[in-house]
Design a protein around this motif. Structure first.
Motif, PDB file in Angstrom:
ATOM      1  N   PHE A   1     -10.740 -40.779   2.328  1.00  0.00           N
ATOM      2  CA  PHE A   1     -10.664 -39.607   3.202  1.00  0.00           C
ATOM      3  C   PHE A   1      -9.202 -39.238   3.477  1.00  0.00           C
TER       4      PHE A   1
ATOM      5  N   ALA B   1      -7.999 -42.854   9.654  1.00  0.00           N
ATOM      6  CA  ALA B   1      -8.915 -41.791   9.230  1.00  0.00           C
ATOM      7  C   ALA B   1      -9.348 -40.949  10.419  1.00  0.00           C
ATOM      8  N   ALA B   2      -9.636 -41.604  11.551  1.00  0.00           N
ATOM      9  CA  ALA B   2     -10.044 -40.868  12.756  1.00  0.00           C
ATOM     10  C   ALA B   2      -8.924 -39.945  13.235  1.00  0.00           C
TER      11      ALA B   2
ATOM     12  N   VAL C   1      -8.522 -36.552  11.321  1.00  0.00           N
ATOM     13  CA  VAL C   1      -9.511 -35.494  11.520  1.00  0.00           C
ATOM     14  C   VAL C   1      -8.882 -34.198  12.035  1.00  0.00           C
TER      15      VAL C   1
ATOM     16  N   LEU D   1      -7.973 -31.347   9.732  1.00  0.00           N
ATOM     17  CA  LEU D   1      -8.998 -30.456   9.189  1.00  0.00           C
ATOM     18  C   LEU D   1      -9.129 -29.171  10.003  1.00  0.00           C
TER      19      LEU D   1
END
Length: 195
Positions: free
Chosen positions: A51, A123-124, A127, A130
């Motif tokens: 990701f 990864a969190a 976010v 995005l």
């Protein structure tokens, strides 16, 4: 292959070490089998890592349209894998003269599971990329907070794994950081492959 329960148990133990929970390290599988099993943390981390690689590569392609998304993701993957495994060999060499070879298994087991733990934290925190435009002040702030938090956590994990003083733990974390930066500087020039 390890079970999900086994993986979650070790990720929870890593968190326990970070927050100073008594006995967190003792709850980990510090055995010969546990040593080799800990490398399964690479597989556990892959979804989060992929990701992050895709977001990072997409941002690079937007900045340099001639770049290949696939080549950039592959470069990120190579960097991550080498950055994960190379310090294992380095630690194997330097721990003995420092009188810490008896803590090698502890260090690698904790480090492998910590890398998996941090991959999901990272990864969190990716976010927002995005939904927020590149260069947004919030992204810069989050990056600084993440860096400081990871470094503090890494020192705590290193202290527990090596059973050492804070200066020694800081020196090991700084050394590993230098290896990662060196790898990035070495590999990055060839990353922008046109496709």
């Amino acid at each position: 292959m390890i079970s999900l329960d086994y993986a979650f148990h070790h990720l929870e133990s890593v968190f326990g070490i970070i927050v100073g929970r008594p006995g967190a390290l003792d709850r980990m599988d510090i055995s010969a089998e546990g040593f080799w099993r800990s490398f399964s943390a690479i597989v556990v981390a892959l979804p989060a890592l992929f990701f992050v690689w895709v977001i990072t590569a997409t941002t690079s392609v937007a900045a340099a349209p001639g770049s290949s998304l696939g080549a950039l993701v592959a470069t990120e993957a190579i960097l991550a894998l080498v950055g994960w495994l190379l310090p294992v060999a380095v630690f194997a060499v330097i721990l003995k003269p420092l009188g810490l070879s008896h803590r090698f298994a502890h260090l690698i087991i904790v480090r492998n599971w910590a890398n998996a733990f941090f991959s999901y934290v990272m990864a969190a925190l990716f976010v927002p990329y995005l939904v927020l435009p590149q260069g947004h002040a919030v992204l810069g702030f989050l990056g600084i907070v993440l860096l400081v938090a990871v470094l503090v956590a890494a020192v705590r994990l290193m202290r527990a794994a090596l059973d050492c003083s804070p200066p020694t733990a800081i020196a090991f974390v700084a050394g590993e950081l230098l290896i990662s930066v060196g790898l990035a500087l070495y590999v990055a020039p060839g990353a922008g492959v046109s496709g």
